[in-house]
Scaffold this active site. Structure first.
Site, PDB file in Angstrom:
ATOM      1  CG  ASN A  31      97.265 -26.608  48.544  1.00 19.21           C
ATOM      2  OD1 ASN A  31      96.442 -27.486  48.761  1.00 19.21           O
ATOM      3  ND2 ASN A  31      96.952 -25.466  47.974  1.00 19.21           N
ATOM      4  CE1 TYR A  95      92.785 -35.587  44.240  1.00 19.98           C
ATOM      5  CE2 TYR A  95      90.698 -36.240  45.221  1.00 19.98           C
ATOM      6  CZ  TYR A  95      91.715 -35.321  45.082  1.00 19.98           C
ATOM      7  OH  TYR A  95      91.679 -34.140  45.788  1.00 19.98           O
ATOM      8  CE  LYS A  99      94.998 -35.069  47.112  1.00 16.20           C
ATOM      9  NZ  LYS A  99      96.005 -34.049  47.462  1.00 16.20           N
TER      10      LYS A  99
END
Length: 184
Positions: A31, A95, A99
């Site tokens: 995480n 980003y 991801k």
């Protein structure tokens, strides 16, 4: 007894050291993540781009690889990506790309480690207010069919399910948790 340890997850030696100290592992939740302020692609410094991938992709990979060495009887790994891996987001190309790489890596690791009894899945949350997301400002709850802004605790049930034996035949999957804001 678990002792909290902090490390730069993009540093292979530190990651290996932390996992060696932990010992046997049944489940891992990757995480940790990095988010930078919104800016145009033309204005993103390359060192920021590199750091984004170092933490979000390489860090998840290094932690997963280290954890697997401590899962002799199988286990479960859950990576955290982002809804933006599917719908993009203006001002965050590095980003969203990082991801998206986490989503793809999840599928590859699930395929590779499945024969060893290790399941690898991914959760892609929508906007979640955290201290790290503060620079993004407020989120309009009307953008979510459930009519509210997701909170970090809204992810816990999905994480727990994927880490538990209740999802024993689920691997290589990405679950979007976003209140219906972006159905996929």
């Amino acid at each position: 007894v678990y002792k909290r340890q902090e490390c730069d997850i993009s540093d292979v030696e530190r990651v290996e050291s932390v996992f060696a100290a932990v010992g046997r592992i049944d489940g891992l939740l990757n995480n940790a993540g990095l988010l930078a302020p919104r800016r145009s692609a033309d204005d993103i410094p390359l060192d920021e781009f590199d750091r984004m991938f170092a933490v979000n992709v390489k860090g998840s990979f290094l932690c997963s690889r280290a954890a697997v060495r401590h899962m002799p009887d199988g286990g479960s790994i859950v990576n955290v990506a982002s809804q933006t891996a599917f719908n993009g987001s203006k001002g965050f190309p590095h980003y969203t790309a990082s991801k998206g790489a986490v989503v793809s890596m999840t599928r590859s690791l699930a395929s590779e480690w499945g024969p060893r009894g290790i399941r690898v899945n991914c959760v892609a949350p929508g906007f979640t207010p955290t201290p790290g997301s503060a620079p993004l400002g407020d989120y309009d709850p009307s953008r979510t069919p459930l009519g509210r802004v997701m909170q970090p605790d809204d992810l816990m049930g999905t994480f727990c399910w994927l880490l538990s034996d209740d999802s024993a035949f689920v691997t290589g999957q990405t679950t979007l948790v976003n209140g219906g804001a972006f159905p996929y």
